[in-house]
Design an enzyme around this catalytic site. Structure first.
Site, short mmCIF file in Angstrom:
data_model
loop_
_atom_site.label_atom_id
_atom_site.label_comp_id
_atom_site.label_asym_id
_atom_site.label_seq_id
_atom_site.Cartn_x
_atom_site.Cartn_y
_atom_site.Cartn_z
N LYS A 157 0.84 -1.21 0.00
CA LYS A 157 0.00 0.00 0.00
C LYS A 157 0.87 1.26 0.00
O LYS A 157 0.60 2.21 -0.74
CB LYS A 157 -0.91 0.00 1.22
N HIS B 169 0.88 -7.63 17.45
CA HIS B 169 -0.17 -8.65 17.45
C HIS B 169 -0.83 -8.76 18.81
O HIS B 169 -0.23 -8.49 19.83
CB HIS B 169 0.31 -10.03 17.00
C1 LIG Z 1 -3.49 -3.21 -1.77
C2 LIG Z 1 -3.90 -4.49 -1.05
C3 LIG Z 1 -2.69 -4.97 -0.23
C4 LIG Z 1 -5.11 -4.21 -0.16
O1 LIG Z 1 -5.33 -5.24 0.73
P1 LIG Z 1 -6.78 -5.87 1.03
O2 LIG Z 1 -6.55 -6.93 2.06
O3 LIG Z 1 -7.42 -6.24 -0.26
O4 LIG Z 1 -7.67 -4.72 1.62
P2 LIG Z 1 -7.54 -3.81 2.94
O5 LIG Z 1 -8.87 -3.75 3.58
O6 LIG Z 1 -6.37 -4.19 3.79
O7 LIG Z 1 -7.19 -2.40 2.30
C5 LIG Z 1 -8.09 -1.78 1.47
C6 LIG Z 1 -7.58 -0.38 1.19
O8 LIG Z 1 -6.30 -0.46 0.56
C7 LIG Z 1 -6.13 0.75 -0.17
N1 LIG Z 1 -5.50 0.42 -1.44
C8 LIG Z 1 -6.02 -0.32 -2.46
N2 LIG Z 1 -5.13 -0.37 -3.49
C9 LIG Z 1 -4.06 0.33 -3.11
C10 LIG Z 1 -2.84 0.67 -3.74
N3 LIG Z 1 -2.52 0.26 -4.97
N4 LIG Z 1 -1.95 1.44 -3.06
C11 LIG Z 1 -2.25 1.87 -1.83
N5 LIG Z 1 -3.39 1.58 -1.17
C12 LIG Z 1 -4.28 0.84 -1.81
C13 LIG Z 1 -7.50 1.40 -0.37
O9 LIG Z 1 -7.55 2.59 0.37
C14 LIG Z 1 -8.44 0.35 0.22
O10 LIG Z 1 -9.54 0.89 0.90
P3 LIG Z 1 -10.79 1.54 0.08
O11 LIG Z 1 -11.10 0.57 -1.01
O12 LIG Z 1 -11.87 1.68 1.12
O13 LIG Z 1 -10.27 2.86 -0.43
C15 LIG Z 1 -4.39 -5.56 -2.08
O14 LIG Z 1 -4.90 -4.96 -3.20
C16 LIG Z 1 -3.42 -6.59 -2.49
O15 LIG Z 1 -2.57 -6.40 -3.31
N6 LIG Z 1 -3.65 -7.74 -1.84
C17 LIG Z 1 -2.87 -8.92 -2.03
C18 LIG Z 1 -3.82 -10.03 -2.30
C19 LIG Z 1 -3.17 -11.33 -2.16
O16 LIG Z 1 -2.36 -11.74 -2.99
N7 LIG Z 1 -3.49 -12.01 -1.06
C20 LIG Z 1 -2.89 -13.26 -0.76
C21 LIG Z 1 -3.89 -14.18 -0.16
S1 LIG Z 1 -3.26 -15.79 -0.23
#
Ligand SMILES: CC(C)(COP(=O)(O)OP(=O)(O)OC[C@H]1O[C@@H](n2cnc3c(N)ncnc32)[C@H](O)[C@@H]1OP(=O)(O)O)[C@@H](O)C(=O)NCCC(=O)NCCS
Length: 116
Positions: free
Chosen positions: A62, A103
């Site tokens: 992020k 944590h």
């Molecule tokens: C950016 C990322 C880390 C967000 O994580 P998430 O768990 O989906 O969501 P969270 O609730 O923690 O965070 C959401 C917020 O991240 C922020 N966000 C999204 N894309 C972003 C980016 N490119 N840069 C910065 N912030 C970002 C937004 O503000 C969002 O909130 P909003 O939609 O209300 O504005 C996600 O897009 C990502 O890349 N996840 C990895 C997924 C993955 O491979 N998971 C593995 C499971 S095995």
């Protein structure tokens, strides 16, 4: 100058469930060095450790503005600790920014600040 901030929180029970299912999840999230550290921990600490690193890597993604994907995989990011336990964050072997991990019984959270 601060060029990015990122914050993430994860539920330990979700991480435990994924980690119990197979080694694939931790092998995707952790680097070789982190996997070696994980292997030496108690079962309770294993979940905290994995969840903390998962949160830190998402917080980095992020702060970086890319999210996790083609431009930034979990394996590109590594957390290392000094002799006092303070974590540092590396992106493709380069130390980058600042990280803090916490944590409780139920959650792990992390914050990352990137500086130019
Ligand atoms: C950016 C990322 C880390 C967000 O994580 P998430 O768990 O989906 O969501 P969270 O609730 O923690 O965070 C959401 C917020 O991240 C922020 N966000 C999204 N894309 C972003 C980016 N490119 N840069 C910065 N912030 C970002 C937004 O503000 C969002 O909130 P909003 O939609 O209300 O504005 C996600 O897009 C990502 O890349 N996840 C990895 C997924 C993955 O491979 N998971 C593995 C499971 S095995």
């Amino acid at each position: 100058m601060i060029i990015g901030i990122g914050l993430d929180i994860v539920e330990l029970h979700r991480i435990r469930r994924l980690d119990d299912r197979s080694s694939k999840f931790r092998e995707r999230i952790l680097t070789e060095r982190e996997l070696a550290e994980y292997a030496g921990l108690s079962d309770r600490r294993k979940v905290e450790f994995l969840a903390g690193r998962f949160a830190a890597k998402e917080a980095f993604a992020k702060a970086n503005g890319t999210g996790i994907g083609e431009m930034c995989s979990f394996a590109d990011i590594e957390i290392q600790k000094d002799e006092k336990g303070k974590p540092s964050i590396y992106f493709r072997q380069q130390e980058i920014g600042f990280v803090s991990i916490t944590h409780t019984k139920e959650y792990a959270a992390a914050q990352v600040v990137l500086q130019s």
